[in-house]
Each structure stands twice: as structure tokens, then as C-alpha cells.
Design a protein around this motif. Structure first.
Motif, PDB file in Angstrom:
ATOM      1  N   PRO A 155      22.437 -57.873 -16.025  1.00 33.89           N
ATOM      2  CA  PRO A 155      23.268 -57.150 -17.102  1.00 33.89           C
ATOM      3  C   PRO A 155      23.454 -58.218 -18.332  1.00 33.89           C
ATOM      4  O   PRO A 155      23.362 -59.439 -18.038  1.00 33.89           O
ATOM      5  CB  PRO A 155      24.656 -57.220 -16.454  1.00 33.89           C
ATOM      6  CG  PRO A 155      24.480 -57.189 -15.126  1.00 33.89           C
ATOM      7  CD  PRO A 155      23.144 -58.015 -14.777  1.00 33.89           C
ATOM      8  N   GLU A 156      23.296 -57.489 -19.618  1.00 36.65           N
ATOM      9  CA  GLU A 156      23.697 -58.559 -20.730  1.00 36.65           C
ATOM     10  C   GLU A 156      24.022 -57.614 -21.745  1.00 36.65           C
ATOM     11  O   GLU A 156      23.558 -56.493 -22.234  1.00 36.65           O
ATOM     12  CB  GLU A 156      22.225 -58.995 -21.136  1.00 36.65           C
ATOM     13  CG  GLU A 156      22.042 -59.793 -22.397  1.00 36.65           C
ATOM     14  CD  GLU A 156      20.577 -60.267 -22.712  1.00 36.65           C
ATOM     15  OE1 GLU A 156      20.007 -60.019 -23.901  1.00 36.65           O
ATOM     16  OE2 GLU A 156      19.762 -60.709 -21.644  1.00 36.65           O
ATOM     17  N   ASP A 157      25.244 -57.982 -22.391  1.00 34.51           N
ATOM     18  CA  ASP A 157      26.137 -57.147 -23.389  1.00 34.51           C
ATOM     19  C   ASP A 157      26.067 -55.911 -23.153  1.00 34.51           C
ATOM     20  O   ASP A 157      26.046 -55.069 -23.987  1.00 34.51           O
ATOM     21  CB  ASP A 157      25.387 -57.437 -24.588  1.00 34.51           C
ATOM     22  CG  ASP A 157      25.160 -58.840 -25.277  1.00 34.51           C
ATOM     23  OD1 ASP A 157      26.089 -59.705 -25.015  1.00 34.51           O
ATOM     24  OD2 ASP A 157      24.136 -59.496 -25.992  1.00 34.51           O
ATOM     25  N   GLY A 158      26.441 -55.626 -21.728  1.00 33.75           N
ATOM     26  CA  GLY A 158      26.836 -54.197 -21.437  1.00 33.75           C
ATOM     27  C   GLY A 158      25.786 -53.192 -21.332  1.00 33.75           C
ATOM     28  O   GLY A 158      25.742 -52.126 -21.268  1.00 33.75           O
ATOM     29  N   ARG A 159      24.320 -53.990 -21.089  1.00 34.25           N
ATOM     30  CA  ARG A 159      23.323 -53.066 -20.823  1.00 34.25           C
ATOM     31  C   ARG A 159      22.118 -54.001 -19.986  1.00 34.25           C
ATOM     32  O   ARG A 159      22.861 -54.917 -19.367  1.00 34.25           O
ATOM     33  CB  ARG A 159      22.266 -52.881 -21.921  1.00 34.25           C
ATOM     34  CG  ARG A 159      23.006 -52.585 -23.215  1.00 34.25           C
ATOM     35  CD  ARG A 159      22.714 -51.476 -24.070  1.00 34.25           C
ATOM     36  NE  ARG A 159      21.466 -50.695 -23.966  1.00 34.25           N
ATOM     37  CZ  ARG A 159      21.312 -49.754 -23.915  1.00 34.25           C
ATOM     38  NH1 ARG A 159      22.380 -48.989 -23.884  1.00 34.25           N
ATOM     39  NH2 ARG A 159      20.292 -49.135 -23.935  1.00 34.25           N
ATOM     40  N   LEU A 160      21.262 -53.349 -19.254  1.00 34.29           N
ATOM     41  CA  LEU A 160      20.568 -53.958 -18.252  1.00 34.29           C
ATOM     42  C   LEU A 160      19.257 -54.298 -19.175  1.00 34.29           C
ATOM     43  O   LEU A 160      18.767 -53.576 -19.823  1.00 34.29           O
ATOM     44  CB  LEU A 160      20.013 -52.973 -17.214  1.00 34.29           C
ATOM     45  CG  LEU A 160      20.903 -52.699 -16.082  1.00 34.29           C
ATOM     46  CD1 LEU A 160      20.437 -51.716 -15.075  1.00 34.29           C
ATOM     47  CD2 LEU A 160      21.301 -54.094 -15.390  1.00 34.29           C
ATOM     48  N   ARG A 161      18.943 -55.592 -19.163  1.00 30.29           N
ATOM     49  CA  ARG A 161      17.673 -56.129 -19.902  1.00 30.29           C
ATOM     50  C   ARG A 161      16.750 -56.919 -18.911  1.00 30.29           C
ATOM     51  O   ARG A 161      17.204 -57.520 -18.041  1.00 30.29           O
ATOM     52  CB  ARG A 161      18.325 -57.080 -21.031  1.00 30.29           C
ATOM     53  CG  ARG A 161      19.156 -56.638 -21.694  1.00 30.29           C
ATOM     54  CD  ARG A 161      18.618 -55.603 -22.828  1.00 30.29           C
ATOM     55  NE  ARG A 161      17.326 -56.232 -23.488  1.00 30.29           N
ATOM     56  CZ  ARG A 161      17.113 -56.279 -24.699  1.00 30.29           C
ATOM     57  NH1 ARG A 161      17.694 -55.675 -25.628  1.00 30.29           N
ATOM     58  NH2 ARG A 161      15.829 -56.799 -25.252  1.00 30.29           N
ATOM     59  N   CYS A 165      23.422 -48.934 -14.840  1.00 28.20           N
ATOM     60  CA  CYS A 165      23.482 -47.837 -13.788  1.00 28.20           C
ATOM     61  C   CYS A 165      23.508 -48.238 -12.279  1.00 28.20           C
ATOM     62  O   CYS A 165      23.116 -49.322 -12.200  1.00 28.20           O
ATOM     63  CB  CYS A 165      22.302 -46.857 -14.306  1.00 28.20           C
ATOM     64  SG  CYS A 165      20.802 -47.423 -14.387  1.00 28.20           S
ATOM     65  N   GLY A 166      23.550 -47.639 -11.419  1.00 24.94           N
ATOM     66  CA  GLY A 166      23.454 -47.896 -10.044  1.00 24.94           C
ATOM     67  C   GLY A 166      24.633 -48.805  -9.599  1.00 24.94           C
ATOM     68  O   GLY A 166      24.294 -49.892  -9.059  1.00 24.94           O
ATOM     69  N   GLU A 167      25.809 -48.136  -9.870  1.00 29.88           N
ATOM     70  CA  GLU A 167      26.973 -48.972  -9.429  1.00 29.88           C
ATOM     71  C   GLU A 167      26.822 -49.766  -7.946  1.00 29.88           C
ATOM     72  O   GLU A 167      26.512 -48.937  -7.085  1.00 29.88           O
ATOM     73  CB  GLU A 167      28.395 -48.204  -9.370  1.00 29.88           C
ATOM     74  CG  GLU A 167      28.764 -47.739 -10.733  1.00 29.88           C
ATOM     75  CD  GLU A 167      30.021 -47.157 -10.434  1.00 29.88           C
ATOM     76  OE1 GLU A 167      31.026 -47.370  -9.748  1.00 29.88           O
ATOM     77  OE2 GLU A 167      30.391 -45.992 -11.245  1.00 29.88           O
ATOM     78  N   GLY A 168      26.951 -51.092  -8.124  1.00 29.41           N
ATOM     79  CA  GLY A 168      26.771 -51.732  -6.900  1.00 29.41           C
ATOM     80  C   GLY A 168      25.487 -51.982  -6.376  1.00 29.41           C
ATOM     81  O   GLY A 168      25.362 -52.794  -5.168  1.00 29.41           O
ATOM     82  N   GLU A 169      24.420 -51.369  -6.982  1.00 28.61           N
ATOM     83  CA  GLU A 169      22.995 -51.710  -6.418  1.00 28.61           C
ATOM     84  C   GLU A 169      22.469 -52.641  -7.042  1.00 28.61           C
ATOM     85  O   GLU A 169      22.495 -52.810  -8.222  1.00 28.61           O
ATOM     86  CB  GLU A 169      22.189 -50.312  -6.486  1.00 28.61           C
ATOM     87  CG  GLU A 169      22.854 -49.222  -5.699  1.00 28.61           C
ATOM     88  CD  GLU A 169      21.882 -47.979  -5.759  1.00 28.61           C
ATOM     89  OE1 GLU A 169      20.734 -47.871  -5.361  1.00 28.61           O
ATOM     90  OE2 GLU A 169      22.214 -46.901  -6.580  1.00 28.61           O
TER      91      GLU A 169
END
Length: 192
Positions: free
Chosen positions: A58-64, A33-37
Motif C-alpha cells: 500500500p502506498e498513498d491509498g493504492r497498491l504499488r 483490493c482483497g481486504e485482509g489478504e
């Protein structure tokens, strides 16, 4: 314990908060989420204490985010080892909200604190991996003075401070440690 993580008012994932004798182990899993932030994870307790939990990646299409928060870190920030009342992703901490006991009044009162200053959406790179990591995590602030970068962080003689890896190059002004940095052989870069 597990709690919801919010971004822009909506739930975007979960945070596992496991307290033990050494502190707390956190494991954050959220949607991107938060494109570019450059989003950081913050926790807020009923007392109004706010703690920057960390910088998810970002990790495997998620934020971790997986990390350990020591008891000392929690204590210094004025936060208990109990799970935060609210966990959110933001570029900068939001002003804390103090919630009254629902038995007495079911209303929220905004704390009269200075509003948080928004952090820039760019990073300044020094070329030093340790200093760049401290800047990325947000524990060190930076200002440009021509070709020189001035890095600073809170300082107290009886506590650890973020610029300790470069302490021999630091000076202390008031309650802040400062480091004037001029990268040798290349100019400091600003990246979007």
C-alpha cells in the motif's frame, strides 16, 4: 508496454512492463483490493508459464510495486521478456490457462496441472530481517516444528537459491535447501 491487472475477475489497475538488455522493469499501480489478504502479483504467458512478479505494498491509498526482473530470473521461470498475456493479483498462483489460437479454435483449455495450494493469510516472523523479507516475498516456504521453524526453498547446485544469505546454516535434502531456525532470546511469532 502497459497491460491490465485483474483481481477476482475485474480490472483493478495497470502494469508497465519495460524490457531492456538487463531484463524488465515493472511498475504496478492498482486500487486497494482483497481486504485482509496478502496479495501477490502474478504474470502468465500463452505457454502456461506463471511468474510471481512481486508483492505490492500500500502506498498513498493504492497498491504499488516497482522492481527489476533480471533476464536470468525470467529465463529460470521459463518466461520470455515479452509482456505477460495475463497479469493478476492473488494470494497464490492460479492454475495456468493455455489459450488456443483464435484462428483455429476460440476456446480456453485448462492445463492439467496440480491446483496451486493456497498460502496462509498469516506470516511467521523469525526476527531476522533478511529471512523475514524472503518469507514475505514468498520465495521461501516455512513450517513450524514445535519451537523450531523449518525454512526451505528449491535448490540446484548450478543456480542461485533464495536461502543463500544463510547458506552456512543450510542443509540440502533432495532438491530443497533447508534451514532449521530457532530465534535466540525470543519465541517465533505468528501474526494475523
Amino acid at each position: 508496454m502497459q497491460t491490465e491487472v485483474y483481481f477476482a475477475g475485474g480490472s483493478v489497475g495497470k502494469l508497465d512492463w519495460e524490457a531492456d538488455a538487463r531484463g524488465v522493469q515493472v511498475d504496478l499501480d492498482c486500487t486497494l483490493c482483497g481486504e485482509g489478504e496478502l496479495l501477490r502479483c502474478y504474470g502468465e504467458w500463452a505457454s502456461g508459464a506463471v511468474l510471481r512478479i512481486g508483492l505490492p505494498a500500500p502506498e498513498d491509498g493504492r497498491l504499488r510495486l516497482r522492481r527489476r526482473l533480471s533476464r536470468e530470473t525470467l529465463k529460470t521461470a521459463g518466461c520470455p521478456a515479452a509482456v505477460p498475456q495475463r497479469v493478476y493479483l492473488a494470494a497464490a498462483p492460479e492454475p495456468p490457462v493455455i489459450r488456443r489460437n483464435p484462428a483455429s479454435k476460440a476456446e480456453e483449455i485448462e492445463q492439467t496441472a496440480e491446483p496451486a495450494q493456497a498460502e496462509p493469510l498469516f506470516t511467521v516472523q523469525t526476527g531476522d530481517t533478511v529471512l523475514d523479507a524472503l518469507l514475505t516475498e514468498g520465495v521461501v516456504q516455512i513450517e513450524r516444528e514445535g519451537d523450531v521453524l523449518r525454512l526451505s526453498c528449491p535448490f540446484a547446485s548450478d543456480r542461485p537459491f533464495a536461502l543463500a544469505p544463510a547458506f552456512v546454516l543450510c542443509s540440502v535434502r533432495g532438491e530443497r535447501a533447508e534451514l532449521r531456525w530457532e530465534a535466540k532470546g525470543r519465541s517465533p511469532e505468528t501474526e494475523p
